[in-house]
Design an enzyme around this catalytic site. Structure first.
Site, mmCIF file in Angstrom:
data_model
loop_
_atom_site.group_PDB
_atom_site.id
_atom_site.type_symbol
_atom_site.label_atom_id
_atom_site.label_comp_id
_atom_site.label_asym_id
_atom_site.label_seq_id
_atom_site.Cartn_x
_atom_site.Cartn_y
_atom_site.Cartn_z
ATOM 1 N N THR A 269 -96.306 -70.619 20.994
ATOM 2 C CA THR A 269 -95.003 -70.877 21.674
ATOM 3 C C THR A 269 -94.580 -72.306 21.501
ATOM 4 O OG1 THR A 269 -96.099 -71.094 23.912
ATOM 5 C CG2 THR A 269 -95.259 -69.063 23.470
ATOM 6 N N LYS B 82 -103.776 -69.544 21.857
ATOM 7 C CA LYS B 82 -102.416 -70.268 21.916
ATOM 8 C C LYS B 82 -102.472 -71.176 23.335
ATOM 9 C CE LYS B 82 -98.931 -69.629 23.766
ATOM 10 N NZ LYS B 82 -98.513 -69.953 24.813
ATOM 11 N N THR C 211 -100.839 -70.629 30.343
ATOM 12 C CA THR C 211 -100.184 -69.520 29.949
ATOM 13 C C THR C 211 -100.996 -69.761 28.394
ATOM 14 O OG1 THR C 211 -98.088 -69.952 30.650
ATOM 15 C CG2 THR C 211 -98.096 -68.647 28.748
ATOM 16 N N GLU D 211 -98.606 -80.241 25.461
ATOM 17 C CA GLU D 211 -97.249 -80.550 25.317
ATOM 18 C C GLU D 211 -97.156 -82.260 25.440
ATOM 19 O OE1 GLU D 211 -95.225 -78.017 28.058
ATOM 20 O OE2 GLU D 211 -95.072 -76.340 26.579
ATOM 21 N N ASN E 126 -90.460 -80.203 29.129
ATOM 22 C CA ASN E 126 -90.388 -79.302 30.062
ATOM 23 C C ASN E 126 -89.436 -79.424 30.870
ATOM 24 O OD1 ASN E 126 -93.001 -77.881 29.818
ATOM 25 N ND2 ASN E 126 -93.712 -79.858 29.491
ATOM 26 N N SER F 267 -89.589 -72.692 29.990
ATOM 27 C CA SER F 267 -90.806 -72.020 29.484
ATOM 28 C C SER F 267 -91.798 -71.521 30.606
ATOM 29 C CB SER F 267 -91.546 -73.046 28.910
ATOM 30 O OG SER F 267 -92.324 -74.017 29.461
#
Lengths: 384, 384
Positions: free
Chosen positions: B146, B169, B180, B260, B379, B384
């Site tokens: 993602t 992932k 996630t 991230e 974010n 997400s």
């Protein structure tokens, strides 16, 4: 306003040179009586600053004549020398005012792990004492600022004829039980130390303990309540407790409104919880979710992040019975897609998130802020 | 590499049109046997996505023939329709491969609270099945990305003649017990489901459960381990468990390395703890301290924030016995100022924080990242 709104108190705030930039950094609050009752609530962090360890002992005696507060240094994690410095500070105040050091509370805020410049602080106490005034409350509030952009004061009056006033500082490391949050409250009501303690704990439990700007618990949090009895009024407990709670709630809201880097104040209302403890646990879990805080910053009504935060708690709820509203729009119904998220207007500074647990009749409100690039910049560039 | 490194597996990854940008978004992993043993570990978030609820049931049977994974949508908080969609996905895979739906695990990742585009996903399954290959592991790993900037694969071999491979992932909402985070591990060792389960839980407890990028627990975390037995090797438990652990540790490290917005990977070593649980609690508390994460971003060796985080835990320690090193420099000794913080070099991506609790012989390592403006941007701008 501030700590001199109530009768029987003087205060001062000066620049003693503790801060290198020359801003005010030393405050003194003195209870001129006739009564000198006091109560205090301190950080629950097990790593406690020297002034916290000192003031906890002072407050146990139930009497506080003066509070000396400095910004520009937390005097936390400074070893035996740090405690000696706090002791010397209290002694100097006692000497200047002609009281015992055991009635002098000390509070410090600023960078952890750096010794205080006692060659600046000790002379500053004499200078502050010379400035003590019944109108000194604002200057005291200004002198305790660190990264605060504004000073914070509040006042409430009781119908029976007394006043509760206060000042606060705190902008980061703000998750009381906790934050580098210093608060001094004063009242001219005639109240015993035990009653002060009960009223203060009742109030902080529902105000300062329910704001959580960044989840980071401080080593220095201190909330003091001093009573002079100078109004001659002996209020009913409920009336007094409500005035204390109102001042605490006002100051707590101001702390959130000035949190480091924040662009949104987020009011999290948890309703229909099985117990108040469940409501607080859920509210705090939502308040500490970095992804949600980023989404609110981006004005994105991302209710999935609310549900994922609720799901990490042990509160009573069924996932398929959860409802969530953002600014009044029920974007999540029965744990799934609800009203159109496009209906949510998040342009204003205050954002209200309502989480309905459908599990009982208890509720709680927790306040937090959004997470912003400014918060990162402030806390990566500034040692605090 | 990846899930086809072990014998007895085929895989594929294609663009089914679930992602609007046309990137690969559907992966299929098939165990061609002779054995089809499986184990799984899932998010402990109580708000679980439909595919998690489904796959938990599938894995209980101890046999999994195929795993279908999609990016571009988490199918979480999507109500009864979401569960029907997961069921229909498993049925379509079963139909195409000629097996029962009860042996098809499903995993999804992406935005919470949005129904999957089944008109794209179901035809995609046939297309993916047509691409199945013993060399399809890389493509499968790419299709589950993602916000990942790179795909993640790992492989280990056992001396007795078997292979464990895997893909992962995960870049945000990354605090496993939790993230996630989707992981599929495959092995050609000949192992019973019960042994697979023990080895997988041992491994995840010390790898994925000890990375915590942003404290946010996902609704979709899934780690699956499939065994084909195709090597004909029946390894000793310790040898097999070590290979599984090595692949999990490798993938976990890759997840942290691609979190991230991160610019630093932070290895938190807690040593001399009374118990391993204490060490993990302290490590996780440090890992979740936003102020410390900002300081590391700013290359500021702010050990005071480490101590304030330790102080919020219930672990056994005395505040004045705490030592903290940053990149090997003991900046805090006995809870106070230690070596000169100017000696700390934080220019490299990996930063090591060592917290010595002086309370026993247990230890643990927790990994996290710094907190950056890029994390906030990603974010707040990206749902997400």
């Amino acid at each position: 306003m501030s700590v001199t709104a109530a009768k029987g108190f003087t205060a001062a705030g000066i620049a003693a040179g503790i801060k290198e930039n020359g801003n005010p950094d030393l405050a003194l609050v003195v209870n001129t009586g006739p009564r000198r009752a006091a109560a205090g609530v301190f950080t629950s962090n097990r790593v406690k600053a020297a002034p916290v360890l000192w003031s906890e002992q002072v407050v146990k005696g139930g009497e506080v004549t003066a509070v000396v507060l400095n910004s520009g240094g937390a005097n936390a994690c400074t070893g035996p020398k740090g405690f000696q410095d706090t002791h010397a500070t209290a002694e100097r105040v006692a000497e200047v005012l002609g009281h015992g050091a055991g009635e002098v509370a000390v509070a410090s805020t600023g960078l952890i792990g750096v010794p205080l410049p006692m060659d600046k602080l000790l002379p500053g106490i004499g200078a502050a004492a010379a400035e003590l005034s019944e109108h000194g409350g604002e200057k005291a509030a200004i002198a305790i600022k660190t990264t605060d952009s504004v000073h914070k004061t509040a006042v409430a009056t009781g119908p029976s004829g007394f006043t509760v006033g206060g000042m606060a500082k705190g902008a980061g490391m703000l998750a009381p039980g906790l934050a580098t949050m210093l608060v001094v409250l004063t009242t001219d009501a005639d109240v015993e130390p035990g009653t002060l303690d009960t009223a203060l704990r009742d109030a902080t439990r529902r105000t300062f303990d329910r704001i959580d700007s960044d989840g980071c618990m401080s080593t220095n949090d201190t909330v003091l309540l001093l009573a002079s009895g100078a109004s001659g009024t002996v209020p009913e407990y409920d009336e007094f407790a409500e005035a204390v709670r109102a001042v605490c709630a006002d100051l707590a809201r101001q702390l959130i409104g000035d949190a480091e880097g924040a662009s949104k104040d987020i009011r999290i209302e948890v309703v229909h919880a099985a117990t108040e403890e469940d409501a607080v646990e859920v509210g705090r879990s939502i308040a500490r979710n970095n992804l949600l805080k980023c989404a609110v910053h981006g004005e994105d009504p991302n209710w999935g992040r609310v549900l994922s935060a609720i799901g990490t708690t042990s509160a009573a709820f069924e996932p398929d019975a959860l409802d969530v509203a953002i600014n009044g729009v029920w974007v999540c119904r029965a744990g799934s897609v609800g009203e159109d998220r496009e209906l949510v207007d998040m342009r204003f500074r205050e954002v209200v998130i309502t989480a309905d647990l459908a599990a009982g009749d208890a509720s709680a409100v927790i306040w937090t802020n959004d997470l912003t690039a400014d918060y990162v910049h402030e806390n990566s560039a500034y040692s605090s």
